[in-house]
Design a protein around this motif. Structure first.
Motif, PDB file in Angstrom:
ATOM      1  N   MET A 107      -5.161  -8.248  15.941  1.00 47.63           N
ATOM      2  CA  MET A 107      -5.004  -8.392  17.449  1.00 47.63           C
ATOM      3  C   MET A 107      -3.719  -8.953  17.929  1.00 47.63           C
ATOM      4  O   MET A 107      -3.590  -8.173  19.185  1.00 47.63           O
ATOM      5  CB  MET A 107      -6.129  -9.477  17.834  1.00 47.63           C
ATOM      6  N   VAL A 108      -2.882  -9.583  17.375  1.00 43.15           N
ATOM      7  CA  VAL A 108      -1.552  -9.655  17.695  1.00 43.15           C
ATOM      8  C   VAL A 108      -0.754  -8.295  17.721  1.00 43.15           C
ATOM      9  O   VAL A 108      -0.156  -7.914  18.731  1.00 43.15           O
ATOM     10  CB  VAL A 108      -0.648 -10.699  16.998  1.00 43.15           C
ATOM     11  N   GLY A 109      -1.057  -7.635  16.709  1.00 39.94           N
ATOM     12  CA  GLY A 109      -0.111  -6.385  16.649  1.00 39.94           C
ATOM     13  C   GLY A 109      -0.846  -5.278  17.587  1.00 39.94           C
ATOM     14  O   GLY A 109       0.056  -4.605  18.117  1.00 39.94           O
ATOM     15  N   ILE A 110      -1.749  -5.308  17.894  1.00 35.58           N
ATOM     16  CA  ILE A 110      -2.572  -4.419  18.812  1.00 35.58           C
ATOM     17  C   ILE A 110      -1.857  -4.799  20.360  1.00 35.58           C
ATOM     18  O   ILE A 110      -1.715  -4.008  21.071  1.00 35.58           O
ATOM     19  CB  ILE A 110      -4.159  -4.372  18.946  1.00 35.58           C
ATOM     20  N   ALA A 111      -1.967  -6.000  20.547  1.00 34.98           N
ATOM     21  CA  ALA A 111      -1.459  -6.640  21.687  1.00 34.98           C
ATOM     22  C   ALA A 111       0.058  -6.346  21.984  1.00 34.98           C
ATOM     23  O   ALA A 111       0.460  -6.109  23.123  1.00 34.98           O
ATOM     24  CB  ALA A 111      -1.638  -8.247  22.148  1.00 34.98           C
ATOM     25  N   LEU A 112       0.845  -6.257  20.848  1.00 31.86           N
ATOM     26  CA  LEU A 112       2.295  -5.702  20.982  1.00 31.86           C
ATOM     27  C   LEU A 112       2.435  -4.426  21.069  1.00 31.86           C
ATOM     28  O   LEU A 112       3.669  -4.182  20.822  1.00 31.86           O
ATOM     29  CB  LEU A 112       3.097  -6.468  19.733  1.00 31.86           C
ATOM     30  N   GLY A 113       1.577  -3.532  20.791  1.00 36.94           N
ATOM     31  CA  GLY A 113       1.598  -2.137  20.871  1.00 36.94           C
ATOM     32  C   GLY A 113       1.952  -1.624  19.503  1.00 36.94           C
ATOM     33  O   GLY A 113       2.558  -0.329  19.562  1.00 36.94           O
ATOM     34  N   ALA A 114       1.712  -2.297  18.607  1.00 35.29           N
ATOM     35  CA  ALA A 114       2.006  -1.703  17.042  1.00 35.29           C
ATOM     36  C   ALA A 114       1.035  -0.836  16.736  1.00 35.29           C
ATOM     37  O   ALA A 114      -0.046  -0.501  17.068  1.00 35.29           O
ATOM     38  CB  ALA A 114       1.842  -2.792  15.970  1.00 35.29           C
ATOM     39  N   SER A 115       1.478   0.527  16.002  1.00 38.88           N
ATOM     40  CA  SER A 115       0.824   1.317  15.590  1.00 38.88           C
ATOM     41  C   SER A 115      -0.005   1.070  14.481  1.00 38.88           C
ATOM     42  O   SER A 115       0.145   0.136  13.832  1.00 38.88           O
ATOM     43  CB  SER A 115       1.846   2.502  15.125  1.00 38.88           C
ATOM     44  N   LEU A 116      -1.111   1.766  14.285  1.00 37.63           N
ATOM     45  CA  LEU A 116      -1.987   1.709  13.230  1.00 37.63           C
ATOM     46  C   LEU A 116      -1.269   1.680  11.722  1.00 37.63           C
ATOM     47  O   LEU A 116      -1.477   1.176  10.969  1.00 37.63           O
ATOM     48  CB  LEU A 116      -3.071   3.054  13.367  1.00 37.63           C
ATOM     49  N   GLY A 117      -0.155   2.613  11.807  1.00 39.17           N
ATOM     50  CA  GLY A 117       0.317   2.803  10.454  1.00 39.17           C
ATOM     51  C   GLY A 117       1.010   1.603  10.198  1.00 39.17           C
ATOM     52  O   GLY A 117       1.045   1.176   9.010  1.00 39.17           O
ATOM     53  N   ARG A 118       1.630   0.972  11.138  1.00 34.99           N
ATOM     54  CA  ARG A 118       2.614  -0.174  10.991  1.00 34.99           C
ATOM     55  C   ARG A 118       1.686  -1.497  10.483  1.00 34.99           C
ATOM     56  O   ARG A 118       2.004  -2.214   9.657  1.00 34.99           O
ATOM     57  CB  ARG A 118       3.242  -0.491  12.374  1.00 34.99           C
ATOM     58  N   VAL A 176      -9.801  -2.699   5.647  1.00 36.03           N
ATOM     59  CA  VAL A 176     -10.685  -1.790   6.302  1.00 36.03           C
ATOM     60  C   VAL A 176     -10.982  -2.394   7.751  1.00 36.03           C
ATOM     61  O   VAL A 176     -11.613  -1.537   8.519  1.00 36.03           O
ATOM     62  CB  VAL A 176     -12.078  -1.709   5.501  1.00 36.03           C
ATOM     63  N   LEU A 177     -10.672  -3.660   8.082  1.00 36.72           N
ATOM     64  CA  LEU A 177     -11.042  -4.185   9.379  1.00 36.72           C
ATOM     65  C   LEU A 177     -10.034  -3.517  10.561  1.00 36.72           C
ATOM     66  O   LEU A 177     -10.805  -3.326  11.659  1.00 36.72           O
ATOM     67  CB  LEU A 177     -10.935  -5.609   9.586  1.00 36.72           C
ATOM     68  N   ILE A 178      -9.059  -3.663  10.381  1.00 35.54           N
ATOM     69  CA  ILE A 178      -7.834  -3.109  11.337  1.00 35.54           C
ATOM     70  C   ILE A 178      -8.197  -1.781  11.938  1.00 35.54           C
ATOM     71  O   ILE A 178      -8.150  -1.704  13.116  1.00 35.54           O
ATOM     72  CB  ILE A 178      -6.532  -3.276  10.850  1.00 35.54           C
ATOM     73  N   PRO A 179      -8.595  -0.748  11.053  1.00 36.15           N
ATOM     74  CA  PRO A 179      -8.695   0.559  11.796  1.00 36.15           C
ATOM     75  C   PRO A 179     -10.082   0.296  12.697  1.00 36.15           C
ATOM     76  O   PRO A 179     -10.017   1.302  13.607  1.00 36.15           O
ATOM     77  CB  PRO A 179      -8.870   1.569  10.721  1.00 36.15           C
ATOM     78  N   LEU A 180     -10.903  -0.490  12.454  1.00 39.27           N
ATOM     79  CA  LEU A 180     -12.065  -0.449  13.276  1.00 39.27           C
ATOM     80  C   LEU A 180     -11.748  -0.948  14.634  1.00 39.27           C
ATOM     81  O   LEU A 180     -12.617  -1.146  15.390  1.00 39.27           O
ATOM     82  CB  LEU A 180     -13.195  -1.475  12.558  1.00 39.27           C
ATOM     83  N   LEU A 181     -10.770  -1.778  14.761  1.00 36.12           N
ATOM     84  CA  LEU A 181     -10.444  -2.462  16.138  1.00 36.12           C
ATOM     85  C   LEU A 181      -9.476  -1.550  17.018  1.00 36.12           C
ATOM     86  O   LEU A 181      -9.841  -2.043  17.917  1.00 36.12           O
ATOM     87  CB  LEU A 181      -9.664  -3.937  15.753  1.00 36.12           C
ATOM     88  N   ILE A 182      -9.307  -0.634  16.323  1.00 36.06           N
ATOM     89  CA  ILE A 182      -8.465   0.188  17.230  1.00 36.06           C
ATOM     90  C   ILE A 182      -9.214   0.936  18.356  1.00 36.06           C
ATOM     91  O   ILE A 182      -8.733   0.921  19.564  1.00 36.06           O
ATOM     92  CB  ILE A 182      -7.759   1.565  16.463  1.00 36.06           C
TER      93      ILE A 182
END
Length: 232
Positions: free
Chosen positions: A63-74, A157-163
């Motif tokens: 969630m922090v990464g998504i909020a900061l605009g980090a890419s899925l690969g990152r 496996v969780l982070i890709p599901l949050l995208i």
């Protein structure tokens, strides 16, 4: 809504599969619980809080990464790096506990058949201490070590599901997916550990106190080695 429902079911399924196929999610609790003679209640609580830390750390990073605009690969590279760390941590813990098991085995075997008056004074004092006094004098760090290892453990496996819900700006969707994944992961950990703990209590070894710690350390060591060298 249909997409979120599908993702939620997928999250629950992946949470179950991710946990049941990873013996590192339950074997340490089963073997350490047996070796340390933990009650079922204590074993389950330690497993529960470790599961919360395991899922919660990945949720926080995602969630922090998504909020900061980090890419899925990152984000996936961060989780992969955490996976390497936790593999080495589990391997190191297994190695240390194996050496501890060897020490306990040699100590118990050395004094097993000696009469009390032939034992060293320090050993006699320790041998006759009441159980609760022994526990009070020994700070048990094992549950905290397990908890910290699981906090470092990623849920890849969780982070890709949050995208998808993040892309559609659906905070509720992200929370729903996280909830389903957490329920599946933690409940599978609890059920597996419970069955393993109950099953291990039915197995009686002759003079098990001599080598039970060694066996526990060896199981954790193999599990850690599988993660580090075989990519389990």
């Amino acid at each position: 809504m249909d997409e979120l429902l599908l993702l939620s079911v997928t999250a629950f399924s992946l949470g179950f599969i991710h946990t049941i196929l990873g013996p590192d999610h339950y074997l340490p609790f089963i073997v350490i619980g047996k070796a340390r003679n933990w009650s079922t209640t204590r074993t389950m609580w330690i497993t529960f809080f470790s599961g919360i830390g395991h899922v919660g750390s990945s949720v926080l990073i995602g969630m922090v990464g998504i909020a900061l605009g980090a890419s899925l690969g990152r984000l996936e590279s961060i989780e992969a790096f955490r996976g390497e760390i936790v593999g080495w941590l589990l391997f190191a813990f297994g190695l240390a506990y194996t050496f501890y098991g060897i020490y306990k085995y040699m100590k118990n075997a050395h004094h097993a058949h000696l009469p009390a008056f032939l034992m060293p004074k320090k050993v006699r004092r320790h041998h006759h201490l009441p159980t609760n006094e022994q526990e009070a004098k020994n700070i048990n760090l094992t549950p905290w070590i397990l908890f910290l290892i699981f906090v470092f453990g990623p849920c890849e496996v969780l982070i890709p599901l949050l995208i998808f819900p993040a892309y559609t700006h659906s905070v509720g969707g992200m929370l729903l997916i996280t909830l389903f994944f957490a329920l599946a992961t933690i409940s599978t950990m609890l059920l597996t550990v419970y069955l393993g703990h109950k099953g291990s209590s039915l197995v009686k070894f002759k003079h098990q106190e001599r080598y039970i710690h060694l066996l526990a350390g060896a199981v954790i060591l193999v599990s850690g080695a599988g993660m580090v060298f075989l990519g389990w």
